[in-house]
Design a protein around this motif. Structure first.
Motif, PDB file in Angstrom:
ATOM      1  N   ASP A 130       0.818  -1.222   0.000  1.00  0.00           N
ATOM      2  CA  ASP A 130       0.000   0.000   0.000  1.00  0.00           C
ATOM      3  C   ASP A 130       0.852   1.272   0.000  1.00  0.00           C
ATOM      4  OD1 ASP A 130       0.965  -0.196   2.530  1.00  0.00           O
ATOM      5  OD2 ASP A 130      -0.979  -0.136   3.562  1.00  0.00           O
ATOM      6  N   GLN A 131       2.161   1.095  -0.277  1.00  0.00           N
ATOM      7  CA  GLN A 131       3.050   2.275  -0.369  1.00  0.00           C
ATOM      8  C   GLN A 131       3.585   2.457  -1.795  1.00  0.00           C
ATOM      9  OE1 GLN A 131       6.229   1.753   2.508  1.00  0.00           O
ATOM     10  NE2 GLN A 131       4.821   0.826   3.960  1.00  0.00           N
ATOM     11  N   LYS A 136      -1.565   1.785  -5.387  1.00  0.00           N
ATOM     12  CA  LYS A 136      -1.566   0.994  -4.159  1.00  0.00           C
ATOM     13  C   LYS A 136      -2.178  -0.384  -4.455  1.00  0.00           C
ATOM     14  CE  LYS A 136      -1.539   4.699  -0.734  1.00  0.00           C
ATOM     15  NZ  LYS A 136      -0.846   5.611  -1.618  1.00  0.00           N
ATOM     16  N   LYS A 138      -3.772  -4.028  -2.827  1.00  0.00           N
ATOM     17  CA  LYS A 138      -4.301  -4.695  -1.628  1.00  0.00           C
ATOM     18  C   LYS A 138      -3.409  -5.895  -1.308  1.00  0.00           C
ATOM     19  CE  LYS A 138      -9.104  -3.319  -2.006  1.00  0.00           C
ATOM     20  NZ  LYS A 138     -10.078  -3.364  -3.079  1.00  0.00           N
ATOM     21  N   LYS A 139      -3.344  -6.247  -0.032  1.00  0.00           N
ATOM     22  CA  LYS A 139      -2.447  -7.329   0.388  1.00  0.00           C
ATOM     23  C   LYS A 139      -2.784  -8.649  -0.309  1.00  0.00           C
ATOM     24  CE  LYS A 139      -0.607  -5.468   4.611  1.00  0.00           C
ATOM     25  NZ  LYS A 139      -0.389  -5.567   6.041  1.00  0.00           N
TER      26      LYS A 139
END
Length: 236
Positions: A130-131, A136, A138-139
């Motif tokens: 998300d950096q 960004k 998503k995991k």
């Protein structure tokens, strides 16, 4: 001379398989060499694989490509991969991945190369998702991308820890050496790039674990091959 050696169908078949595999382990390359020669009914000698590859490389030279040999950092086994010398950095991957995926790969590579042991945890990598500057991630999405990098043999994963696959090390050796000059080092024994290594506390040279095993085999007191100080790491 090798430059004058004819590229036969056996050579072409061998090259095609290598390119489609991405990377081929040494024993598989030897079997492939035999199969290609026998299929094409050309002379086969089990100890002439390097000459066979040299002939292919002489024909690949004008195309800025080369079959390169490297070794697994785990067990020291030989591997072969086709490297595009005209492409730098991760441009070879650009046609297969999005900009965001490539940024995640670069950041993962940073973590691995800048780490002490040549590994990055999945937690640390996913925290980068998300950096990202491009977009960004998503995991869950990042987990899937990491899985693809492992399937495509750019990364290796073991118990949630990631390192660079042998294919990545062979193909990106020059890029890594020039872009991580302060931390990237070559093995003092085999002179190839080392990501997972043991390092001499006295003079700072590094050695692959398989090279450490071979070098210190039979020695009662392991000493650094460069400065001769006692090798304080636990030899595998």
């Amino acid at each position: 001379t090798l430059m004058a050696a004819r590229m036969t169908d056996a050579h072409r078949r061998f090259l095609q398989v290598l390119m489609s595999n991405g990377i081929t382990e040494g024993s598989e390359a030897r079997k492939l060499h035999q199969h290609c020669c026998e299929t094409d009914k050309v002379y086969y000698a089990h100890d002439k694989l390097d000459d066979f590859i040299s002939t292919i490389n002489s024909h690949l030279q004008p195309l800025f490509m080369q079959i390169r040999k490297g070794a697994s950092e785990d067990d020291g086994r030989a591997h072969y991969a086709v490297v595009n010398l005209a492409e730098t950095e991760v441009t070879k991957m650009a046609s297969d991945y999005t900009e965001t995926e490539l940024e995640l790969f670069r950041k993962t590579m940073d973590l691995i190369i800048l780490s002490e042991n040549g590994f990055a945890s999945s937690t640390d990598i996913l925290n980068l998702a998300d950096q990202l500057k491009t977009k960004k991630m998503k995991k869950k999405e990042a987990e899937q991308v990491l899985k693809v990098f492992v399937e495509d043999k750019w990364l290796s994963e073991k118990n949630g820890e990631y390192t660079l696959h042998t294919r990545c090390i062979i193909e990106m050796e020059q890029y890594i050496l020039s872009n991580y000059q302060d931390v990237a080092r070559k093995c003092n024994i085999c002179h190839s790039l080392t990501i997972q290594s043991q390092v001499c506390e006295s003079c700072g040279i590094g050695m692959h674990l398989p090279c450490v095993r071979k070098y210190f085999r039979g020695q009662t007191e392991p000493r650094c091959p460069k400065c001769n100080e006692f090798w304080s790491c636990d030899t595998p």
